[in-house]
Motif scaffolding. Sequence first.
Motif, PDB file in Angstrom:
ATOM      1  N   THR A  35       0.816  -1.228   0.000  1.00 28.13           N
ATOM      2  CA  THR A  35       0.000   0.000   0.000  1.00 28.13           C
ATOM      3  C   THR A  35       0.844   1.271   0.000  1.00 28.13           C
ATOM      4  OG1 THR A  35      -0.156  -0.044   2.425  1.00 28.13           O
ATOM      5  CG2 THR A  35      -1.917  -1.134   1.183  1.00 28.13           C
ATOM      6  N   SER A  36       2.136   1.144  -0.257  1.00 25.70           N
ATOM      7  CA  SER A  36       3.002   2.335  -0.210  1.00 25.70           C
ATOM      8  C   SER A  36       2.605   3.369  -1.255  1.00 25.70           C
ATOM      9  CB  SER A  36       4.466   1.932  -0.393  1.00 25.70           C
ATOM     10  OG  SER A  36       4.646   1.294  -1.652  1.00 25.70           O
ATOM     11  N   GLU A  37       2.227   2.928  -2.451  1.00 26.02           N
ATOM     12  CA  GLU A  37       1.842   3.862  -3.510  1.00 26.02           C
ATOM     13  C   GLU A  37       0.555   4.589  -3.144  1.00 26.02           C
ATOM     14  OE1 GLU A  37       1.747   6.075  -6.987  1.00 26.02           O
ATOM     15  OE2 GLU A  37       3.361   5.010  -5.945  1.00 26.02           O
ATOM     16  N   GLN A  38      -0.382   3.893  -2.508  1.00 27.20           N
ATOM     17  CA  GLN A  38      -1.636   4.531  -2.085  1.00 27.20           C
ATOM     18  C   GLN A  38      -1.367   5.604  -1.035  1.00 27.20           C
ATOM     19  OE1 GLN A  38      -1.412   1.190  -2.824  1.00 27.20           O
ATOM     20  NE2 GLN A  38      -2.550   1.694  -4.699  1.00 27.20           N
ATOM     21  N   ARG A  39      -0.487   5.320  -0.101  1.00 28.19           N
ATOM     22  CA  ARG A  39      -0.159   6.329   0.921  1.00 28.19           C
ATOM     23  C   ARG A  39       0.490   7.551   0.287  1.00 28.19           C
ATOM     24  NH1 ARG A  39       1.472   1.578   3.677  1.00 28.19           N
ATOM     25  NH2 ARG A  39       3.663   2.006   3.208  1.00 28.19           N
ATOM     26  N   ARG A  40       1.365   7.306  -0.683  1.00 26.77           N
ATOM     27  CA  ARG A  40       2.027   8.428  -1.346  1.00 26.77           C
ATOM     28  C   ARG A  40       1.009   9.299  -2.079  1.00 26.77           C
ATOM     29  NH1 ARG A  40       3.663  10.333  -5.994  1.00 26.77           N
ATOM     30  NH2 ARG A  40       2.564   8.669  -7.097  1.00 26.77           N
ATOM     31  N   GLN A  41       0.093   8.674  -2.793  1.00 29.23           N
ATOM     32  CA  GLN A  41      -0.913   9.443  -3.530  1.00 29.23           C
ATOM     33  C   GLN A  41      -1.774  10.272  -2.588  1.00 29.23           C
ATOM     34  OE1 GLN A  41      -3.006   6.412  -5.693  1.00 29.23           O
ATOM     35  NE2 GLN A  41      -1.530   6.347  -7.376  1.00 29.23           N
ATOM     36  N   LEU A  42      -2.148   9.695  -1.470  1.00 37.51           N
ATOM     37  CA  LEU A  42      -2.981  10.420  -0.510  1.00 37.51           C
ATOM     38  C   LEU A  42      -2.235  11.612   0.071  1.00 37.51           C
ATOM     39  CD1 LEU A  42      -4.568   7.330   1.251  1.00 37.51           C
ATOM     40  CD2 LEU A  42      -5.785   8.981  -0.179  1.00 37.51           C
ATOM     41  N   GLN A  43      -0.964  11.401   0.416  1.00 32.43           N
ATOM     42  CA  GLN A  43      -0.189  12.492   1.003  1.00 32.43           C
ATOM     43  C   GLN A  43       0.077  13.610   0.013  1.00 32.43           C
ATOM     44  OE1 GLN A  43       1.356  13.616   3.863  1.00 32.43           O
ATOM     45  NE2 GLN A  43      -0.057  12.255   4.916  1.00 32.43           N
ATOM     46  N   MET A  44       0.134  13.283  -1.268  1.00 31.91           N
ATOM     47  CA  MET A  44       0.417  14.300  -2.282  1.00 31.91           C
ATOM     48  C   MET A  44      -0.840  14.967  -2.821  1.00 31.91           C
ATOM     49  SD  MET A  44       3.669  14.408  -2.467  1.00 31.91           S
ATOM     50  CE  MET A  44       3.916  15.346  -3.971  1.00 31.91           C
ATOM     51  N   SER A  45      -2.014  14.587  -2.331  1.00 25.39           N
ATOM     52  CA  SER A  45      -3.270  15.156  -2.831  1.00 25.39           C
ATOM     53  C   SER A  45      -3.329  16.652  -2.555  1.00 25.39           C
ATOM     54  CB  SER A  45      -4.460  14.451  -2.171  1.00 25.39           C
ATOM     55  OG  SER A  45      -4.492  13.081  -2.513  1.00 25.39           O
ATOM     56  N   LYS A  46      -3.737  17.407  -3.560  1.00 27.63           N
ATOM     57  CA  LYS A  46      -3.803  18.860  -3.445  1.00 27.63           C
ATOM     58  C   LYS A  46      -5.178  19.349  -2.993  1.00 27.63           C
ATOM     59  CE  LYS A  46       0.380  19.871  -4.990  1.00 27.63           C
ATOM     60  NZ  LYS A  46       0.893  18.511  -5.211  1.00 27.63           N
ATOM     61  N   THR A  47      -6.212  18.548  -3.234  1.00 28.60           N
ATOM     62  CA  THR A  47      -7.568  18.972  -2.913  1.00 28.60           C
ATOM     63  C   THR A  47      -8.325  17.828  -2.234  1.00 28.60           C
ATOM     64  OG1 THR A  47      -8.505  18.226  -5.020  1.00 28.60           O
ATOM     65  CG2 THR A  47      -7.598  20.477  -4.937  1.00 28.60           C
ATOM     66  N   PRO A  48      -9.392  18.135  -1.510  1.00 29.53           N
ATOM     67  CA  PRO A  48     -10.213  17.068  -0.929  1.00 29.53           C
ATOM     68  C   PRO A  48     -10.760  16.111  -1.984  1.00 29.53           C
ATOM     69  CG  PRO A  48     -10.772  19.185   0.058  1.00 29.53           C
ATOM     70  CD  PRO A  48      -9.849  19.477  -1.091  1.00 29.53           C
ATOM     71  N   THR A  49     -11.150  16.636  -3.130  1.00 28.43           N
ATOM     72  CA  THR A  49     -11.686  15.782  -4.194  1.00 28.43           C
ATOM     73  C   THR A  49     -10.645  14.780  -4.676  1.00 28.43           C
ATOM     74  OG1 THR A  49     -13.165  17.562  -4.912  1.00 28.43           O
ATOM     75  CG2 THR A  49     -12.744  15.783  -6.476  1.00 28.43           C
ATOM     76  N   GLU A  50      -9.425  15.262  -4.864  1.00 28.00           N
ATOM     77  CA  GLU A  50      -8.354  14.371  -5.300  1.00 28.00           C
ATOM     78  C   GLU A  50      -8.074  13.299  -4.260  1.00 28.00           C
ATOM     79  OE1 GLU A  50      -3.623  14.552  -6.619  1.00 28.00           O
ATOM     80  OE2 GLU A  50      -4.712  16.392  -6.124  1.00 28.00           O
ATOM     81  N   LEU A  51      -8.065  13.684  -2.998  1.00 29.59           N
ATOM     82  CA  LEU A  51      -7.807  12.714  -1.932  1.00 29.59           C
ATOM     83  C   LEU A  51      -8.873  11.622  -1.917  1.00 29.59           C
ATOM     84  CD1 LEU A  51      -6.413  13.171   1.542  1.00 29.59           C
ATOM     85  CD2 LEU A  51      -8.691  12.167   1.412  1.00 29.59           C
ATOM     86  N   MET A  52     -10.145  12.006  -1.964  1.00 35.12           N
ATOM     87  CA  MET A  52     -11.208  11.012  -1.915  1.00 35.12           C
ATOM     88  C   MET A  52     -11.211  10.134  -3.157  1.00 35.12           C
ATOM     89  SD  MET A  52     -12.467  11.150   0.986  1.00 35.12           S
ATOM     90  CE  MET A  52     -13.676   9.871   0.629  1.00 35.12           C
ATOM     91  N   CYS A  53     -10.805  10.674  -4.287  1.00 39.65           N
ATOM     92  CA  CYS A  53     -10.712   9.879  -5.503  1.00 39.65           C
ATOM     93  C   CYS A  53      -9.672   8.775  -5.334  1.00 39.65           C
ATOM     94  CB  CYS A  53     -10.364  10.785  -6.681  1.00 39.65           C
ATOM     95  SG  CYS A  53     -10.203   9.917  -8.263  1.00 39.65           S
ATOM     96  N   HIS A  54      -8.506   9.143  -4.791  1.00 41.12           N
ATOM     97  CA  HIS A  54      -7.449   8.149  -4.550  1.00 41.12           C
ATOM     98  C   HIS A  54      -7.898   7.123  -3.514  1.00 41.12           C
ATOM     99  CE1 HIS A  54      -4.572  10.007  -7.119  1.00 41.12           C
ATOM    100  NE2 HIS A  54      -4.381  11.087  -6.377  1.00 41.12           N
ATOM    101  N   LEU A  55      -8.562   7.581  -2.476  1.00 42.96           N
ATOM    102  CA  LEU A  55      -8.960   6.664  -1.414  1.00 42.96           C
ATOM    103  C   LEU A  55     -10.022   5.678  -1.910  1.00 42.96           C
ATOM    104  CD1 LEU A  55      -8.636   5.803   1.516  1.00 42.96           C
ATOM    105  CD2 LEU A  55     -10.353   7.512   2.156  1.00 42.96           C
ATOM    106  N   ARG A  56     -10.988   6.164  -2.642  1.00 40.13           N
ATOM    107  CA  ARG A  56     -12.021   5.259  -3.169  1.00 40.13           C
ATOM    108  C   ARG A  56     -11.417   4.265  -4.163  1.00 40.13           C
ATOM    109  NH1 ARG A  56     -15.238  10.240  -3.363  1.00 40.13           N
ATOM    110  NH2 ARG A  56     -16.750  10.190  -1.650  1.00 40.13           N
ATOM    111  N   SER A  57     -10.461   4.714  -4.933  1.00 41.36           N
ATOM    112  CA  SER A  57      -9.783   3.815  -5.854  1.00 41.36           C
ATOM    113  C   SER A  57      -9.048   2.708  -5.095  1.00 41.36           C
ATOM    114  CB  SER A  57      -8.803   4.591  -6.734  1.00 41.36           C
ATOM    115  OG  SER A  57      -8.052   3.724  -7.557  1.00 41.36           O
ATOM    116  N   ALA A  58      -8.405   3.079  -3.992  1.00 44.40           N
ATOM    117  CA  ALA A  58      -7.708   2.084  -3.180  1.00 44.40           C
ATOM    118  C   ALA A  58      -8.682   1.078  -2.584  1.00 44.40           C
ATOM    119  CB  ALA A  58      -6.918   2.781  -2.073  1.00 44.40           C
TER     120      ALA A  58
END
Length: 471
Positions: free
Chosen positions: A112-135
Amino acid sequence: SRLVRRVHSSFPLRGALASRMARVARLANLEMRIAPRSVLHVWRVSGVAPAARFITARASQVGRAERERKMQRPKEDFRAPGRSGGRNTSDNVLFPTSVARASENDGRTGKTSEQRRQLQMSKTPTELMCHLRSAVTQDLIDASVFAAAMQRCGQGRWWDVLEEVRTLQIVAHIAASPIQRNIYLTALVRCVKGNEDGAQVVPSRQRELLRLGREAWGSAGPAPDADTLNSLLGAAWNLCIVAREDAALQWAEELWSWVQRQRFELNTVTHHTFVVVLETYNLQERVDNFLSEAAHGAAVPAPNVVLLGALVNAAAERRQWQRAEELWSRIVSGHAVEPHAIQYAARAKAHLLSGRPHDIVHIAAEALAKGIQLNTSLAEIYVHACLVLYHSSLAPADLVRLDAAIEMAGPVWKQSHQEGKKLMPALQAVDVLRRDPSSVALRDVLLGWNARRSALAELPPAACRTGMGYL
């Protein structure tokens, strides 16, 4: 020496570079505690250091005041990750968290290292939730993924998204880890302060804070070690400080009684946090007893510069400038603590909230006389105090002092775009005061959240017109 200088620009260090960096630092007898770009853990140098992982606490995501407080903490407050019991006596070098230690406590897995990286690099709430739902859809989730999402919500002060992340974790049937619980409590506190610089508390969020915190307390198992326990208690007590209600004080007292029965001891940072809780709720006698015990060598951690600022700030929030000065005198003189700009800013804030701009000028002058450079908070309070004083008098001497304060604060504010925006309202107010003084009301020169909630804001408008000498 080139490797040493690269520590500020080459994180995250990896593999051979990390090992060479550790050896160079040890041989040079160096001690690097807080890098300007990141808030990191301290790693004990011992021959070969392990490979580092990505740093999640990036400078852009860590508040300015938080960075300053961490930079001012004594070396003894830091502990090497992955090691329990005792204090490090060897040289220290900043290093990212130990992967092995983190994996034990937060359910972290390599997949899950790539998922954590994507979440930490999210610029907006929408981007974060998109990555999280994808995970979640790909079944690439564990407690550490939700912890990374919660941490990013705290950094961005995304209150609604933080609760959405928590709900999604419950629906996904992912058990919370002790470390994730600590991260969630810390994120809650950060999200209560809703604007970008973290100054203004959002009342609707503040009212929900204690309930959510108490629910989270029971969401994970017991802390497995002293460091996790201290982190948990520190996060909970910080939550009680921000909540500012009687039930929060009651919970803080319950936690204090509970921890006395645990096998792990409180460290200096956590113990001091509870002392700040006491001062926040105006339990001055107990705070004074703590300071007296520390002065007489009792088995309590001695006050340090960070505790000084926190206690003075707690008194400032109650508009008790006399108490702030009392604490200042006891800790600075009685315990030989050397204040820095952030502590002078807390002291100036106490006088600002109490409506005493003249004293702010003297406090800033005292700091400058000691060779202390203004930080952004102290510069902001100083300029606003000079602006109000000039509005009151329209005296040429006060205008000269205001111009000098703005000139001094300009370079400090312009260190970042966000801080630089705070300079413009002051410049605009001065320009209008020069051209048409009678058109400027007191409320027009009360700039910033602290000034707008100070005692000055409660003065009757008819009694504080421009040039009336109301101060």
